[in-house]
Design a protein around this motif. Structure first.
Motif, PDB file in Angstrom:
ATOM      1  N   GLY A  89       0.773  -1.223   0.000  1.00  0.00           N
ATOM      2  CA  GLY A  89       0.000   0.000   0.000  1.00  0.00           C
ATOM      3  C   GLY A  89       0.811   1.282   0.000  1.00  0.00           C
ATOM      4  O   GLY A  89       0.299   2.343   0.395  1.00  0.00           O
ATOM      5  N   HIS A  90       2.058   1.218  -0.458  1.00  0.00           N
ATOM      6  CA  HIS A  90       2.885   2.426  -0.499  1.00  0.00           C
ATOM      7  C   HIS A  90       2.485   3.351  -1.640  1.00  0.00           C
ATOM      8  O   HIS A  90       2.727   4.551  -1.585  1.00  0.00           O
ATOM      9  CB  HIS A  90       4.357   2.045  -0.621  1.00  0.00           C
ATOM     10  N   TRP A  91       1.913   2.794  -2.692  1.00  0.00           N
ATOM     11  CA  TRP A  91       1.332   3.603  -3.762  1.00  0.00           C
ATOM     12  C   TRP A  91       0.198   2.815  -4.408  1.00  0.00           C
ATOM     13  O   TRP A  91       0.085   1.604  -4.273  1.00  0.00           O
ATOM     14  CB  TRP A  91       2.376   4.015  -4.798  1.00  0.00           C
ATOM     15  N   TRP A 164       3.185   7.921   0.941  1.00  0.00           N
ATOM     16  CA  TRP A 164       4.231   8.487   1.780  1.00  0.00           C
ATOM     17  C   TRP A 164       4.097  10.003   1.886  1.00  0.00           C
ATOM     18  O   TRP A 164       3.653  10.663   0.930  1.00  0.00           O
ATOM     19  CB  TRP A 164       5.604   8.150   1.207  1.00  0.00           C
ATOM     20  N   PRO A 165       4.495  10.592   3.014  1.00  0.00           N
ATOM     21  CA  PRO A 165       4.408  12.055   3.189  1.00  0.00           C
ATOM     22  C   PRO A 165       5.605  12.785   2.593  1.00  0.00           C
ATOM     23  O   PRO A 165       6.439  12.174   1.914  1.00  0.00           O
ATOM     24  CB  PRO A 165       4.394  12.199   4.722  1.00  0.00           C
ATOM     25  N   GLN A 167       5.847  15.299   0.205  1.00  0.00           N
ATOM     26  CA  GLN A 167       5.827  15.141  -1.240  1.00  0.00           C
ATOM     27  C   GLN A 167       6.218  16.426  -1.972  1.00  0.00           C
ATOM     28  O   GLN A 167       5.943  17.534  -1.506  1.00  0.00           O
ATOM     29  CB  GLN A 167       4.436  14.687  -1.691  1.00  0.00           C
ATOM     30  N   PHE A 168       6.841  16.243  -3.117  1.00  0.00           N
ATOM     31  CA  PHE A 168       7.212  17.328  -4.015  1.00  0.00           C
ATOM     32  C   PHE A 168       6.445  17.131  -5.316  1.00  0.00           C
ATOM     33  O   PHE A 168       6.765  16.248  -6.097  1.00  0.00           O
ATOM     34  CB  PHE A 168       8.731  17.314  -4.260  1.00  0.00           C
ATOM     35  N   PHE A 169       5.361  17.934  -5.515  1.00  0.00           N
ATOM     36  CA  PHE A 169       4.466  17.768  -6.662  1.00  0.00           C
ATOM     37  C   PHE A 169       3.969  16.323  -6.773  1.00  0.00           C
ATOM     38  O   PHE A 169       3.893  15.763  -7.866  1.00  0.00           O
ATOM     39  CB  PHE A 169       5.140  18.201  -7.962  1.00  0.00           C
ATOM     40  N   GLY A 170       3.657  15.738  -5.642  1.00  0.00           N
ATOM     41  CA  GLY A 170       3.113  14.384  -5.629  1.00  0.00           C
ATOM     42  C   GLY A 170       4.131  13.281  -5.468  1.00  0.00           C
ATOM     43  O   GLY A 170       3.761  12.122  -5.256  1.00  0.00           O
ATOM     44  N   VAL A 171       5.425  13.600  -5.583  1.00  0.00           N
ATOM     45  CA  VAL A 171       6.477  12.593  -5.450  1.00  0.00           C
ATOM     46  C   VAL A 171       7.134  12.744  -4.076  1.00  0.00           C
ATOM     47  O   VAL A 171       7.755  13.777  -3.800  1.00  0.00           O
ATOM     48  CB  VAL A 171       7.548  12.734  -6.549  1.00  0.00           C
ATOM     49  N   PRO A 172       7.012  11.758  -3.194  1.00  0.00           N
ATOM     50  CA  PRO A 172       7.638  11.857  -1.867  1.00  0.00           C
ATOM     51  C   PRO A 172       9.158  11.894  -1.958  1.00  0.00           C
ATOM     52  O   PRO A 172       9.758  11.339  -2.887  1.00  0.00           O
ATOM     53  CB  PRO A 172       7.163  10.577  -1.154  1.00  0.00           C
ATOM     54  N   LEU A 173       9.773  12.542  -0.973  1.00  0.00           N
ATOM     55  CA  LEU A 173      11.232  12.582  -0.928  1.00  0.00           C
ATOM     56  C   LEU A 173      11.816  11.170  -0.847  1.00  0.00           C
ATOM     57  O   LEU A 173      12.865  10.890  -1.440  1.00  0.00           O
ATOM     58  CB  LEU A 173      11.696  13.419   0.266  1.00  0.00           C
ATOM     59  N   LEU A 174      11.126  10.281  -0.131  1.00  0.00           N
ATOM     60  CA  LEU A 174      11.594   8.902  -0.040  1.00  0.00           C
ATOM     61  C   LEU A 174      11.585   8.233  -1.407  1.00  0.00           C
ATOM     62  O   LEU A 174      12.515   7.489  -1.759  1.00  0.00           O
ATOM     63  CB  LEU A 174      10.723   8.110   0.938  1.00  0.00           C
ATOM     64  N   ALA A 175      10.546   8.494  -2.202  1.00  0.00           N
ATOM     65  CA  ALA A 175      10.458   7.910  -3.542  1.00  0.00           C
ATOM     66  C   ALA A 175      11.577   8.432  -4.438  1.00  0.00           C
ATOM     67  O   ALA A 175      12.153   7.676  -5.235  1.00  0.00           O
ATOM     68  CB  ALA A 175       9.101   8.212  -4.162  1.00  0.00           C
TER      69      ALA A 175
END
Length: 207
Positions: A89-91, A164-165, A167-175
């Motif tokens: 459930g990460h995305w 994940w929290p 986010q940069f324009f929908g993309v998490p920093l972790l991603a």
């Protein structure tokens, strides 16, 4: 003469970057616009991947086996990462009619390798890079910027969302971090494969 050469190099590199940004933008908007018809998107991406591979082999390019191996490796590892992320459930992908895994994903990951690899190869040549340190830094920058840009387009067009929290324009920093790890990890595996197989290659195993 030196100034003219440097100017040409900068101009050539700028055009190269612009072309690849445009190519990535078109791919992102294509997937974003037709993601609900994921089977057809998968067919188009599969055909384009097949065309790219056939073209490499028909012109007898020196890196054709690198191109093929990397695209297969990128597709396989990408699917494994997607299965993990979706299962936990990460995305989540949208508009799939009850399914959770889009048909186009394996081909998108394979094409991601071919895109990143060809861009790195062209940039090394354009910038006349010879030192390993400079190549590693450029590889990290490419893995950081371009995959993130592609994800921003598709996420903003409703293809999927991350849980994940930060986010940069929908993309998490972790991603973003994991994208860098993935692409540099695939590059590392390709370095080992090229050394093992004796394949000389500008990106993974230069002479």
């Amino acid at each position: 003469m030196k100034t003219a050469i440097n100017t040409y190099s900068k101009t050539d590199t700028g055009i190269l970057l612009a072309k690849n940004i445009l190519k990535l933008s078109i791919a992102g908007f294509f997937i974003g616009s037709f993601h609900a018809q994921d089977a057809w998107v998968g067919v188009i991406l599969a055909l384009y991947l097949a065309y790219s591979l056939v073209k490499k082999f028909r012109i007898h390019a020196e890196d054709r086996y690198v191109f093929l191996t990397g695209s297969l490796l990128g597709g396989l590892l990408g699917v494994c990462c997607e299965a993990w992320g979706i299962y936990y459930g990460h995305w989540e992908y949208h508009d799939l009619g009850g399914r959770t895994f889009p048909y186009w994903l394996p081909f998108a990951w394979s094409l991601a390798f071919t895109f990143v690899y060809q861009l790195e190869k062209d940039l090394f040549a354009s910038l006349r890079m010879e030192r390993t340190r400079d190549k590693v830094i450029l590889t990290l920058l490419v893995a950081l910027i371009f995959p993130t840009y592609g994800e921003i387009i598709t996420i903003q067009m409703g293809v999927w969302t991350y849980a994940w929290p930060y986010q940069f324009f929908g993309v998490p920093l972790l991603a973003i971090f994991l994208l860098v790890v993935f692409h540099t990890g695939v590059n590392y595996l390709m370095v080992q494969i090229c050394r093992r197989m004796g394949w000389q290659n500008e990106v993974f195993h230069p002479a």
